[in-house]
Design an enzyme around this catalytic site. Structure first.
Site, mmCIF file in Angstrom:
data_model
loop_
_atom_site.group_PDB
_atom_site.id
_atom_site.type_symbol
_atom_site.label_atom_id
_atom_site.label_comp_id
_atom_site.label_asym_id
_atom_site.label_seq_id
_atom_site.Cartn_x
_atom_site.Cartn_y
_atom_site.Cartn_z
ATOM 1 N N CYS A 1 67.912 43.586 60.111
ATOM 2 C CA CYS A 1 67.756 44.274 58.827
ATOM 3 C C CYS A 1 68.195 43.356 57.681
ATOM 4 O O CYS A 1 68.760 42.285 57.897
ATOM 5 C CB CYS A 1 68.590 45.554 58.812
ATOM 6 S SG CYS A 1 67.963 46.854 59.897
ATOM 7 N N HIS B 1 69.364 47.791 53.630
ATOM 8 C CA HIS B 1 70.484 48.735 53.550
ATOM 9 C C HIS B 1 71.734 48.030 53.039
ATOM 10 O O HIS B 1 71.753 46.799 52.845
ATOM 11 C CB HIS B 1 70.744 49.415 54.896
ATOM 12 C CG HIS B 1 71.167 48.506 56.007
ATOM 13 N ND1 HIS B 1 72.427 47.943 56.092
ATOM 14 C CD2 HIS B 1 70.497 48.071 57.118
ATOM 15 C CE1 HIS B 1 72.521 47.212 57.177
ATOM 16 N NE2 HIS B 1 71.352 47.257 57.815
#
Length: 411
Positions: free
Chosen positions: A387, A363
């Site tokens: 992430c 992301h």
């Protein structure tokens, strides 16, 4: 007239000196590029040969005199590589994917390089002894019956084998070994108890950690066996809920990927993937794209093409998980996407997310709740909670172009 000639000689001498200095710098720079290029090429060939069990060719590759210039770096890289190989052998052994003979073949070859320490010798000794089958039978460590001896050497072996198993994330086997360490060896016994106490003090975290690599490499059944046999008395109600959610998640993964071809797994997960070696590893993807994340370099690479015909398309500076919240290593596939998420726990969110396992995503850099401001611009170093963070335009490119089922490799 004499003064003019002297000035000319002085200028000429300075020019000549500067030319020599520049020449030496260029030679040094060129030599350094050549040495580094040769080092990368040679070590990549070595990893490939060793992975393919072409041991004689692997050894001959390290005979290059050019590698002597990078001897310290080579020893460090080999130590990291061989440690990873030993860990994977232990995992394969515990999954009954290989037998003692196959494990010993690899471990003895690793030992012949004299890179790893005495613990490897002890592990080999245990595997060679028909009485000591605990490592080979890690699915049922409670069935292991140790030889009836109280020798300090044997107790020390239990401690070292426990540490090896612990470092390989085979915690149940490690605890079995630590419990074999006798009080007759006070220092070893105290260290073993420290490991046991640490394990049970952080039981949930170690339990989840023990299945991370199994899930990453699609050993779903083994992961479910471990999680389904946990001790509820050592967990809180919230911990039990988290474990049960993890079990359900792994079951879904198993259903989704059951029967998937994984011939590329063993080679791809063991070494750095580069444009020069990617087409020697038999890596396949269900789409025309492949994502590779290099954790050491904090770089994400996008390849286009097909098995053994990949070309580097894009490379993005990235930021992965910090210590304690590391991004998982393994082989995954893209499973979903969205244009925005927000986490109240971390008080930040991300744009253009692409999922590859559970809550792990690619992301954008993190934004505040109203998406008006980036709250952390860190790239090129670990900074996330697991992430992979990217520049906004890079995350959008993946969001727009990378289809579900695209292979993702992280190491």
């Amino acid at each position: 007239m004499f003064k003019i000639n002297k000035g000319r000689e002085k200028k000429f001498s300075i020019f000549k000196l500067m030319s020599i200095i520049i020449f030496i710098m260029l030679v040094g720079f060129t030599t350094n590029i050549y040495i580094n290029s040769n080092y990368r090429e040679t070590t990549s060939k070595f990893y490939l040969s060793f992975n393919n069990k072409d041991y004689s060719n692997a050894k001959s590759l390290l005979d290059s005199k050019l590698l002597l210039v990078s001897k310290n770096k080579l020893n460090t890289d080999l130590e990291n590589y061989f440690t990873d190989v030993v860990n994977k052998v232990l995992i394969a052994l515990s999954n009954s994917e290989i037998n003692n003979s196959s494990a010993l073949e690899v471990l003895k070859e690793v030992d012949s390089y004299n890179i790893l320490g005495d613990s490897l010798n002890k592990l080999i000794s245990v595997l060679e002894s028909p009485k000591n089958t605990a490592v080979a039978n890690t699915n049922s460590p409670e069935e292991y019956k140790p030889p009836k001896t109280n020798s300090a050497q044997n107790e020390n072996s239990y401690l070292n084998l426990g540490i090896l198993a612990f470092n390989s994330k085979d915690y149940s086997t490690a605890i079995s070994y630590f419990n074999l360490v006798s009080k007759d060896t006070p220092k070893d016994y105290e260290m073993a108890q420290d490991y046991i106490n640490d394990y049970y003090s952080n039981y949930k975290d170690y339990l989840l950690d023990s299945v991370e690599e199994l899930v990453a490499n699609k050993y779903y059944t083994k992961a479910l066996e471990i999680l389904s046999d946990y001790d509820k008395s050592k967990l809180t109600k919230d911990d039990i809920t988290e474990i049960d959610n993890k079990i359900n998640s792994i079951r879904q993964f198993r259903e989704e990927y059951q029967g998937e071809d994984s011939e590329y797994t063993s080679n791809a997960i063991l070494q750095e993937i580069t444009p020069s070696n990617i087409n020697t590893l038999s890596i396949a993807s269900k789409t025309p794209y492949l994502i590779y994340l290099n954790l050491n370099k904090q770089m994400t690479y996008i390849y286009s093409g097909e098995k053994n015909n990949w070309s580097l398309l894009k490379e993005f500076s990235s930021s992965t998980g910090i210590e304690g919240e590391e991004t998982p290593k393994g082989i995954f596939s893209v499973t979903g996407r969205g244009d925005w998420f927000y986490s109240p726990d971390y008080e930040q969110g991300g744009k253009y997310w692409v999922q590859f396992m559970g809550d792990y995503l690619f992301h954008s850099l993190p934004f505040n709740e109203d998406q008006s401001e980036i709250v952390d611009y860190t790239l090129g170093a670990p900074a996330s909670h697991g992430c992979i963070r990217l520049e906004v335009e890079d995350s959008k490119w993946i969001y727009d172009n990378i289809d579900d089922d695209t292979k993702v490799i992280i190491n």
